[in-house]
Write an enzyme that holds these catalytic residues in place. Structure first.
Site, PDB file in Angstrom:
ATOM      1  N   LYS A 133       0.833  -1.208   0.000  1.00 18.09           N
ATOM      2  CA  LYS A 133       0.000   0.000   0.000  1.00 18.09           C
ATOM      3  C   LYS A 133       0.864   1.253   0.000  1.00 18.09           C
ATOM      4  O   LYS A 133       0.622   2.178  -0.787  1.00 18.09           O
ATOM      5  CB  LYS A 133      -0.913   0.016   1.223  1.00 18.09           C
ATOM      6  CG  LYS A 133      -1.942   1.138   1.195  1.00 18.09           C
ATOM      7  CD  LYS A 133      -2.289   1.665   2.574  1.00 18.09           C
ATOM      8  CE  LYS A 133      -1.239   2.622   3.066  1.00 18.09           C
ATOM      9  NZ  LYS A 133      -1.622   3.304   4.336  1.00 18.09           N
TER      10      LYS A 133
ATOM     11  N   ASP B 170      -6.373   0.914   1.333  1.00 21.07           N
ATOM     12  CA  ASP B 170      -6.271   0.954   2.793  1.00 21.07           C
ATOM     13  C   ASP B 170      -7.609   0.540   3.384  1.00 21.07           C
ATOM     14  O   ASP B 170      -8.486   0.040   2.679  1.00 21.07           O
ATOM     15  CB  ASP B 170      -5.842   2.341   3.268  1.00 21.07           C
ATOM     16  CG  ASP B 170      -6.937   3.390   3.085  1.00 21.07           C
ATOM     17  OD1 ASP B 170      -7.948   3.099   2.404  1.00 21.07           O
ATOM     18  OD2 ASP B 170      -6.778   4.498   3.627  1.00 21.07           O
TER      19      ASP B 170
END
Length: 219
Positions: A120, A145
């Protein structure tokens, strides 16, 4: 949810916010990288307060190394998990100096090799700092996320039990249009942060409520 509904969701989010960006404050790829590292399980507001004091003093890998562990902790002690984050930040800065000439690499493999940097974080840096939509193999990527994971599953835009599965299905379900791939991450985060919030989503003020597959809508 069908293809036309997904396109309409993206169109409305675009029309409502044509030029979205991260709420983390940064002026260089390195500042963004460190801000994202510090943001894990912390709010962007809290990170910004800390980096507003840190970056005027140290905003390069070598400058942060010169602060040392205790010096860095002094600036980020208001952020959750600051002890672990300080250690990872120093290790990351050392690797940037030793392996990359003090610059943030533009390749996923090099980014993910840095302490505390996962997929991420790498995706955010590649997208936001360098404007990348595809990796070195030519494959699209989206930074996912908790906000994006929740929004994608709740609305029905893309289902996935893990962030990796959700990312794969978001990519599969997103029209191949550059502005959508470049901005979807920010649109979904902001919508999840301020409208489609975790406990009680604000469905009554949601611009995509009629397109959303969530069964327990609120007023």
């Amino acid at each position: 949810m069908n293809k036309a509904q997904r396109l309409e969701i993206l169109t409305r989010l675009r029309d409502n916010n044509p030029h979205p960006t991260t709420e983390l404050n940064f002026s260089s790829p390195f500042e963004l990288l460190i801000a994202v590292l510090l943001s894990a399980q912390s709010t962007d507001v809290g990170v910004n307060k800390a980096t507003a004091k840190l970056y005027p003093v140290a905003n390069t890998p070598q400058a942060i190394l010169d602060l040392g562990l205790d010096g860095l902790k002094f600036y980020i002690k208001t952020i959750g998990l600051f002890n672990t984050k300080a250690a990872n930040t120093l290790k990351t800065c050392q690797m940037l100096v030793d392996l990359h000439g003090g610059e943030v690499p533009k390749e996923r493999s090099a980014l993910e090799a840095l302490p505390g940097v996962g997929r991420k974080t790498a995706n955010v840096v590649l997208n936001t700092a360098f404007g990348q939509l595809k990796d070195n193999e030519g494959k699209y990527f989206i930074a996912v996320d908790t906000h994006i994971q929740r929004l994608a599953n709740r609305t029905g835009y893309a289902k996935g039990k893990t962030v990796e599965e959700t990312e794969k299905n978001i990519i599969k379900n997103t029209p191949r249009k550059t502005e959508f791939f470049y901005n979807l991450h920010h649109w979904f985060i902001l919508h999840g942060r301020y409208t489609c919030i975790a406990r009680t989503p604000r469905c009554g003020s949601c611009i995509i409520e009629d397109l959303c597959g969530f069964k327990d809508k609120t007023s």
